[in-house]
Design a protein around this motif. Structure first.
Motif, PDB file in Angstrom:
ATOM      1  N   LYS A  26       0.824  -1.205   0.000  1.00 32.56           N
ATOM      2  CA  LYS A  26       0.000   0.000   0.000  1.00 32.56           C
ATOM      3  C   LYS A  26       0.865   1.265   0.000  1.00 32.56           C
ATOM      4  O   LYS A  26       2.045   1.234   0.356  1.00 32.56           O
ATOM      5  CB  LYS A  26      -0.900   0.034   1.247  1.00 32.56           C
ATOM      6  N   LYS A  27       0.240   2.366  -0.344  1.00 29.44           N
ATOM      7  CA  LYS A  27       0.902   3.672  -0.324  1.00 29.44           C
ATOM      8  C   LYS A  27       1.485   3.955   1.059  1.00 29.44           C
ATOM      9  O   LYS A  27       2.617   4.423   1.179  1.00 29.44           O
ATOM     10  CB  LYS A  27      -0.110   4.749  -0.721  1.00 29.44           C
ATOM     11  N   LYS A  28       0.743   3.630   2.100  1.00 33.00           N
ATOM     12  CA  LYS A  28       1.215   3.894   3.469  1.00 33.00           C
ATOM     13  C   LYS A  28       2.487   3.114   3.783  1.00 33.00           C
ATOM     14  O   LYS A  28       3.344   3.606   4.512  1.00 33.00           O
ATOM     15  CB  LYS A  28       0.133   3.592   4.499  1.00 33.00           C
ATOM     16  N   ASP A  29       2.635   1.910   3.228  1.00 34.93           N
ATOM     17  CA  ASP A  29       3.844   1.120   3.467  1.00 34.93           C
ATOM     18  C   ASP A  29       5.076   1.798   2.885  1.00 34.93           C
ATOM     19  O   ASP A  29       6.146   1.805   3.503  1.00 34.93           O
ATOM     20  CB  ASP A  29       3.696  -0.284   2.863  1.00 34.93           C
ATOM     21  N   ILE A  30       4.911   2.378   1.693  1.00 34.68           N
ATOM     22  CA  ILE A  30       6.021   3.083   1.047  1.00 34.68           C
ATOM     23  C   ILE A  30       6.361   4.346   1.849  1.00 34.68           C
ATOM     24  O   ILE A  30       7.532   4.625   2.119  1.00 34.68           O
ATOM     25  CB  ILE A  30       5.668   3.470  -0.407  1.00 34.68           C
ATOM     26  N   ILE A  31       5.336   5.083   2.262  1.00 39.91           N
ATOM     27  CA  ILE A  31       5.558   6.313   3.037  1.00 39.91           C
ATOM     28  C   ILE A  31       6.255   5.997   4.357  1.00 39.91           C
ATOM     29  O   ILE A  31       7.206   6.679   4.752  1.00 39.91           O
ATOM     30  CB  ILE A  31       4.239   7.073   3.263  1.00 39.91           C
ATOM     31  N   LEU A  32       5.806   4.952   5.040  1.00 42.60           N
ATOM     32  CA  LEU A  32       6.430   4.581   6.312  1.00 42.60           C
ATOM     33  C   LEU A  32       7.891   4.179   6.121  1.00 42.60           C
ATOM     34  O   LEU A  32       8.742   4.496   6.963  1.00 42.60           O
ATOM     35  CB  LEU A  32       5.650   3.452   6.988  1.00 42.60           C
ATOM     36  N   ALA A  33       8.199   3.517   5.022  1.00 42.95           N
ATOM     37  CA  ALA A  33       9.589   3.163   4.739  1.00 42.95           C
ATOM     38  C   ALA A  33      10.433   4.415   4.528  1.00 42.95           C
ATOM     39  O   ALA A  33      11.561   4.514   5.022  1.00 42.95           O
ATOM     40  CB  ALA A  33       9.662   2.251   3.512  1.00 42.95           C
ATOM     41  N   ILE A  34       9.877   5.388   3.819  1.00 48.75           N
ATOM     42  CA  ILE A  34      10.593   6.651   3.580  1.00 48.75           C
ATOM     43  C   ILE A  34      10.803   7.393   4.901  1.00 48.75           C
ATOM     44  O   ILE A  34      11.896   7.889   5.176  1.00 48.75           O
ATOM     45  CB  ILE A  34       9.847   7.516   2.547  1.00 48.75           C
ATOM     46  N   VAL A  35       9.780   7.450   5.726  1.00 50.43           N
ATOM     47  CA  VAL A  35       9.905   8.086   7.044  1.00 50.43           C
ATOM     48  C   VAL A  35      10.956   7.355   7.883  1.00 50.43           C
ATOM     49  O   VAL A  35      11.698   7.966   8.647  1.00 50.43           O
ATOM     50  CB  VAL A  35       8.535   8.125   7.761  1.00 50.43           C
ATOM     51  N   ASN A  40      16.044   4.663  -1.497  1.00 52.93           N
ATOM     52  CA  ASN A  40      16.237   4.140  -2.846  1.00 52.93           C
ATOM     53  C   ASN A  40      15.316   2.947  -3.095  1.00 52.93           C
ATOM     54  O   ASN A  40      14.783   2.355  -2.156  1.00 52.93           O
ATOM     55  CB  ASN A  40      17.706   3.777  -3.102  1.00 52.93           C
ATOM     56  N   ILE A  41      15.151   2.613  -4.360  1.00 56.07           N
ATOM     57  CA  ILE A  41      14.202   1.574  -4.768  1.00 56.07           C
ATOM     58  C   ILE A  41      14.606   0.196  -4.233  1.00 56.07           C
ATOM     59  O   ILE A  41      13.755  -0.601  -3.855  1.00 56.07           O
ATOM     60  CB  ILE A  41      14.015   1.575  -6.303  1.00 56.07           C
ATOM     61  N   LYS A  42      15.898  -0.075  -4.167  1.00 57.75           N
ATOM     62  CA  LYS A  42      16.367  -1.370  -3.666  1.00 57.75           C
ATOM     63  C   LYS A  42      15.952  -1.571  -2.211  1.00 57.75           C
ATOM     64  O   LYS A  42      15.456  -2.631  -1.829  1.00 57.75           O
ATOM     65  CB  LYS A  42      17.879  -1.467  -3.801  1.00 57.75           C
ATOM     66  N   GLU A  68       7.368   0.493 -10.102  1.00 52.51           N
ATOM     67  CA  GLU A  68       8.644   1.154  -9.843  1.00 52.51           C
ATOM     68  C   GLU A  68       8.614   2.658 -10.124  1.00 52.51           C
ATOM     69  O   GLU A  68       9.166   3.446  -9.362  1.00 52.51           O
ATOM     70  CB  GLU A  68       9.746   0.481 -10.658  1.00 52.51           C
ATOM     71  N   ALA A  69       7.985   3.064 -11.208  1.00 53.61           N
ATOM     72  CA  ALA A  69       7.922   4.490 -11.537  1.00 53.61           C
ATOM     73  C   ALA A  69       7.168   5.272 -10.458  1.00 53.61           C
ATOM     74  O   ALA A  69       7.590   6.369 -10.075  1.00 53.61           O
ATOM     75  CB  ALA A  69       7.266   4.697 -12.898  1.00 53.61           C
ATOM     76  N   ASP A  70       6.081   4.703  -9.947  1.00 59.96           N
ATOM     77  CA  ASP A  70       5.327   5.370  -8.882  1.00 59.96           C
ATOM     78  C   ASP A  70       6.154   5.460  -7.602  1.00 59.96           C
ATOM     79  O   ASP A  70       6.134   6.476  -6.907  1.00 59.96           O
ATOM     80  CB  ASP A  70       4.022   4.632  -8.599  1.00 59.96           C
ATOM     81  N   ILE A  71       6.886   4.414  -7.287  1.00 64.78           N
ATOM     82  CA  ILE A  71       7.717   4.417  -6.085  1.00 64.78           C
ATOM     83  C   ILE A  71       8.821   5.465  -6.197  1.00 64.78           C
ATOM     84  O   ILE A  71       9.090   6.204  -5.242  1.00 64.78           O
ATOM     85  CB  ILE A  71       8.308   3.021  -5.821  1.00 64.78           C
ATOM     86  N   LEU A  72       9.436   5.563  -7.367  1.00 66.53           N
ATOM     87  CA  LEU A  72      10.469   6.584  -7.564  1.00 66.53           C
ATOM     88  C   LEU A  72       9.890   7.988  -7.428  1.00 66.53           C
ATOM     89  O   LEU A  72      10.518   8.871  -6.831  1.00 66.53           O
ATOM     90  CB  LEU A  72      11.136   6.401  -8.927  1.00 66.53           C
ATOM     91  N   GLU A  73       8.672   8.198  -7.935  1.00 63.95           N
ATOM     92  CA  GLU A  73       8.002   9.502  -7.758  1.00 63.95           C
ATOM     93  C   GLU A  73       7.751   9.776  -6.288  1.00 63.95           C
ATOM     94  O   GLU A  73       7.919  10.909  -5.823  1.00 63.95           O
ATOM     95  CB  GLU A  73       6.671   9.530  -8.509  1.00 63.95           C
ATOM     96  N   LEU A  77       9.195  12.873  -4.010  1.00 63.77           N
ATOM     97  CA  LEU A  77       8.301  13.805  -3.334  1.00 63.77           C
ATOM     98  C   LEU A  77       8.496  13.803  -1.820  1.00 63.77           C
ATOM     99  O   LEU A  77       8.690  14.850  -1.208  1.00 63.77           O
ATOM    100  CB  LEU A  77       6.837  13.478  -3.661  1.00 63.77           C
ATOM    101  N   TYR A  78       8.449  12.619  -1.213  1.00 64.39           N
ATOM    102  CA  TYR A  78       8.397  12.542   0.241  1.00 64.39           C
ATOM    103  C   TYR A  78       9.760  12.601   0.932  1.00 64.39           C
ATOM    104  O   TYR A  78       9.865  13.142   2.039  1.00 64.39           O
ATOM    105  CB  TYR A  78       7.653  11.279   0.693  1.00 64.39           C
ATOM    106  N   ALA A  79      10.797  12.043   0.342  1.00 60.00           N
ATOM    107  CA  ALA A  79      12.103  12.013   1.017  1.00 60.00           C
ATOM    108  C   ALA A  79      12.622  13.404   1.355  1.00 60.00           C
ATOM    109  O   ALA A  79      13.056  13.632   2.498  1.00 60.00           O
ATOM    110  CB  ALA A  79      13.112  11.227   0.190  1.00 60.00           C
ATOM    111  N   PRO A  80      12.582  14.380   0.432  1.00 55.42           N
ATOM    112  CA  PRO A  80      13.057  15.721   0.804  1.00 55.42           C
ATOM    113  C   PRO A  80      12.240  16.365   1.927  1.00 55.42           C
ATOM    114  O   PRO A  80      12.791  17.075   2.768  1.00 55.42           O
ATOM    115  CB  PRO A  80      12.920  16.527  -0.493  1.00 55.42           C
ATOM    116  N   ILE A  81      10.959  16.102   1.962  1.00 55.45           N
ATOM    117  CA  ILE A  81      10.102  16.661   3.014  1.00 55.45           C
ATOM    118  C   ILE A  81      10.490  16.074   4.362  1.00 55.45           C
ATOM    119  O   ILE A  81      10.668  16.795   5.350  1.00 55.45           O
ATOM    120  CB  ILE A  81       8.610  16.407   2.709  1.00 55.45           C
TER     121      ILE A  81
END
Length: 90
Positions: A26-35, A40-42, A68-73, A77-81
């Motif tokens: 889910k989107k939340k899983d990707i966001i939580l990983a970034i937080v 990086n994608i790997k 992959e393209a959505d994850i890179l986007e 977006l979120y990593a700099p924030i």
């Protein structure tokens, strides 16, 4: 119905939106990983399972392509924030 309908993109969607259909991430899983510090994608793949897709991922995905393209986007977006918020004094 001659109307053209545009699919909901992850930027407009709930955190419950599936990003990786192959692995039900889910989107939340990707966001939580970034937080959590993933940048990086790997590492996203290792942490969430997203983008570890099969050869048929385009046919399983709602938008007909690999996630992959959505994850890179999302990383762009979120990593700099997140990084900026971490640098702010408390």
């Amino acid at each position: 119905m001659d109307e053209v309908k545009e699919a909901v993109r992850w930027k407009d969607a709930s955190v419950e939106m599936t990003i990786c259909y192959c692995n039900d991430v889910k989107k939340k899983d990707i966001i939580l990983a970034i937080v959590g510090g993933v940048r990086n994608i790997k590492d996203i793949a290792e942490k969430t399972g997203a983008s570890r897709c099969s050869a048929s991922c385009g046919s399983e995905s709602a938008n007909g392509r690999c996630c992959e393209a959505d994850i890179l986007e999302m990383l762009d977006l979120y990593a700099p924030i997140v990084d900026q918020l971490r640098r702010r004094p408390v």
